[in-house]
Motif scaffolding. Structure first.
Motif, PDB file in Angstrom:
ATOM      1  N   GLY A 114      72.456  95.959   2.523  1.00 12.49           N
ATOM      2  CA  GLY A 114      72.333  94.541   2.833  1.00 12.49           C
ATOM      3  C   GLY A 114      71.980  93.713   1.619  1.00 12.49           C
ATOM      4  N   SER A 115      71.175  94.292   0.731  1.00 15.32           N
ATOM      5  CA  SER A 115      70.820  93.615  -0.517  1.00 15.32           C
ATOM      6  C   SER A 115      72.045  93.415  -1.392  1.00 15.32           C
ATOM      7  CB  SER A 115      69.767  94.427  -1.278  1.00 15.32           C
ATOM      8  OG  SER A 115      69.539  93.901  -2.558  1.00 15.32           O
TER       9      SER A 115
ATOM     10  N   SER B  38      67.897  94.628   9.107  1.00 16.21           N
ATOM     11  CA  SER B  38      69.047  95.269   8.452  1.00 16.21           C
ATOM     12  C   SER B  38      69.777  96.198   9.411  1.00 16.21           C
ATOM     13  CB  SER B  38      68.582  96.046   7.218  1.00 16.21           C
ATOM     14  OG  SER B  38      68.005  95.190   6.259  1.00 16.21           O
ATOM     15  N   LYS B  39      69.023  96.902  10.247  1.00 12.79           N
ATOM     16  CA  LYS B  39      69.642  97.803  11.219  1.00 12.79           C
ATOM     17  C   LYS B  39      70.451  97.046  12.260  1.00 12.79           C
ATOM     18  CE  LYS B  39      66.331 101.639  10.930  1.00 12.79           C
ATOM     19  NZ  LYS B  39      65.270 102.410  11.633  1.00 12.79           N
TER      20      LYS B  39
ATOM     21  N   VAL C 249      75.367 103.566  -1.265  1.00 13.38           N
ATOM     22  CA  VAL C 249      75.314 102.101  -1.286  1.00 13.38           C
ATOM     23  C   VAL C 249      76.501 101.537  -2.056  1.00 13.38           C
ATOM     24  CG1 VAL C 249      74.024 100.113  -2.175  1.00 13.38           C
ATOM     25  CG2 VAL C 249      72.813 101.955  -0.995  1.00 13.38           C
ATOM     26  N   THR C 250      76.840 102.154  -3.182  1.00 11.73           N
ATOM     27  CA  THR C 250      77.974 101.702  -3.993  1.00 11.73           C
ATOM     28  C   THR C 250      79.278 101.820  -3.218  1.00 11.73           C
ATOM     29  OG1 THR C 250      76.851 102.371  -6.033  1.00 11.73           O
ATOM     30  CG2 THR C 250      79.234 102.073  -6.151  1.00 11.73           C
TER      31      THR C 250
ATOM     32  N   ALA D  41      75.407  86.508   4.185  1.00 14.27           N
ATOM     33  CA  ALA D  41      74.509  85.669   3.397  1.00 14.27           C
ATOM     34  C   ALA D  41      73.051  85.968   3.728  1.00 14.27           C
ATOM     35  CB  ALA D  41      74.817  84.195   3.644  1.00 14.27           C
ATOM     36  N   LEU D  42      72.746  86.187   5.004  1.00 13.96           N
ATOM     37  CA  LEU D  42      71.361  86.436   5.416  1.00 13.96           C
ATOM     38  C   LEU D  42      70.815  87.729   4.831  1.00 13.96           C
ATOM     39  CD1 LEU D  42      68.920  85.558   7.054  1.00 13.96           C
ATOM     40  CD2 LEU D  42      69.923  86.678   9.060  1.00 13.96           C
ATOM     41  N   THR D  43      71.620  88.793   4.824  1.00 10.50           N
ATOM     42  CA  THR D  43      71.130  90.049   4.245  1.00 10.50           C
ATOM     43  C   THR D  43      70.784  89.883   2.765  1.00 10.50           C
ATOM     44  OG1 THR D  43      73.389  90.813   3.733  1.00 10.50           O
ATOM     45  CG2 THR D  43      72.472  91.446   5.874  1.00 10.50           C
TER      46      THR D  43
END
Length: 458
Positions: free
Chosen positions: A23-24, A175-176, A257-258, A319-321
């Motif tokens: 999410g970041s 995030s979940k 993540v990547t 955008a929120l994450t």
């Protein structure tokens, strides 16, 4: 440092680690900026270079930031005082905290725009109109005072609420919910786009490379997008990894993540380009692609308002994450380094961000004539963060971890004290010491326009 007797927060599960960190990284950079960059740089050839840059350049920096965060168990500024005590390396941390704060000051404005368009689509206002009408409406809206600020304040408020509820109950829990929602919406839109007549023209543009379009500009653009997309150099990954447990596999987490971040970007291309090609739209549009061109595209489809609503909801979630992670960087710094409660720290950050956001939003209208070095306030914040602070921070992180940190200490942390294998550690350290800093340096020079200047002077 934390207040006496206060335990440092940690993510509660491996799934929470992945969703929060993804999410970041995932944000408007994946869903808006990536398709625009790909469209401007020749399509599939850019995609291929981007994938290589992400793997060989972006991934090593992410692993380095994970090392700094997890090893120090501190915020983005305090982390450098732990791993390099008594040195000036802490400047990198303050650069990251300030960059995150400034980015949030203008990013919140764009995030607010997505809520306006969700509302318009849901109310049926985004019906069939001409491109000129969509352009005029967007210009009138973005240059206004009340409506843009209302949505910006709402977005900052939602972000603030999630941050004040804590790392596990706020960031991890949200995030979940948000990340699965983002993927579901994105896949639905991809399926709809692929069912359009002539969709294969967009797919060919995305996946069939024309290597004749490869040049130094495409290479530098791909490298820049890789770093921008993964959110390196702004303190987010350091802050989030400081909440990792000692059992978290840093290598696997960084790789996952990547991969997920890249998949989101590619899915965004699959969602956008078949629709763009089907209606004969140029794939090189910038901000217009999201707020002018795509509403025009959706307006020509059956149930156009529905698809517009789903699309802008996707943008709002993405955008929120990102705003959550940016806010957390500054909040964690104030909480741990300035010894104030987490809720008060969040209020300080939200108040400062609101002030920056007001100035950023008004720079499209009543403050358009107010410039800093020839740039509006919004563009100035964008310029100093994306073109100066992020490359500067990313390059210094590589130099610090590659040259200053003892290789045995680095390997111990990245292998969880030898319990996790790291087959390519020597290659990884070589990339971090020599290749990645040079690549970031080239991005830095390119963003400043110095490479084109040097070409022109030869």
């Amino acid at each position: 440092m934390l207040q006496t007797g206060e335990k440092r927060a940690m993510f509660g599960s491996r799934l929470g680690v992945i969703f929060a960190t993804v999410g970041s990284a995932v944000g408007l950079g994946n869903i808006w900026r990536f398709p625009y960059m790909l469209g401007s740089n020749g399509g599939a050839a850019f995609l291929l270079v981007y994938l290589l840059c992400t793997l060989l350049l972006g991934l090593p920096v992410m692993v380095a930031e994970f090392y700094i965060g997890r090893h120090s168990k501190r915020n983005a500024a305090g982390a450098f005082r732990v791993i390099a005590p008594g040195t000036k390396w802490f400047v990198i941390g303050y650069n990251g905290v300030l960059a995150a704060f400034l980015i949030l000051g203008f990013y919140s404005v764009i995030a607010g725009w997505t809520l306006e368009y969700v509302f318009q689509a849901a109310s049926g206002s985004l019906g069939a109109k001409s491109a000129a009408d969509f352009g005029l409406e967007f210009s009138n809206f973005s240059s206004g005072i009340f409506r843009p600020l209302l949505w910006t304040f709402l977005f900052i408020g939602v972000t603030h609420y999630i941050i004040t509820t804590g790392v596990k109950n706020g960031i991890e829990r949200s995030s979940k919910l948000l990340m699965p929602m983002l993927f579901i919406i994105l896949i639905i839109l991809c399926i709809r786009s692929l069912t359009l007549p002539g969709a294969m023209a967009g797919i060919d543009f995305l996946f069939k490379p024309d290597f004749g379009k490869l040049n130094s500009s495409v290479l530098l653009s791909a490298m820049g997008q890789a770093f921008f997309s993964l959110s390196v150099g702004m303190g987010c990954l350091i802050t989030y990894s400081s909440y990792f447990s000692d059992k978290t596999n840093l290598q696997r987490t960084a790789f996952e993540v990547t991969v997920i971040d890249t998949v989101v970007a590619v899915l965004a291309g699959i969602m956008i380009f078949p629709a763009v090609f089907n209606f004969g739209i140029e794939p090189t549009a910038g901000v217009e692609l999201v707020f002018i061109t795509l509403p025009n595209v959706f307006g020509k489809m059956p149930l156009g308002n529905l698809w517009s609503c789903i699309f802008f909801l996707l943008l709002a979630v993405a955008a929120l994450t990102s705003t959550i992670s940016l806010h957390e960087v500054a909040t964690a710094y104030l909480h741990e380094e300035r010894h104030i409660t987490r809720k008060r720290a969040a209020w300080y950050v939200s108040s400062g961000v609101t002030l920056l956001a007001v100035l950023s939003s008004l720079s499209f209208g009543v403050m358009k004539g107010f410039t800093i070095f020839g740039l509006t306030f919004f563009d100035f914040l964008d310029y100093i963060t994306a073109k100066l602070m992020l490359p500067f921070g990313g390059m210094l992180i590589c130099i610090l971890v590659g040259w200053y940190i003892d290789k045995r200490a680095l390997k111990s942390e990245l292998t969880n004290k030898g319990t996790v294998l790291f087959y390519f550690f020597v290659s990884y350290r070589f990339l971090l010491k020599y290749i990645v800093p040079v690549a970031i340096g080239l991005i830095f020079l390119n963003e400043l326009g110095l490479i084109n200047f040097l070409k022109g002077s030869l």
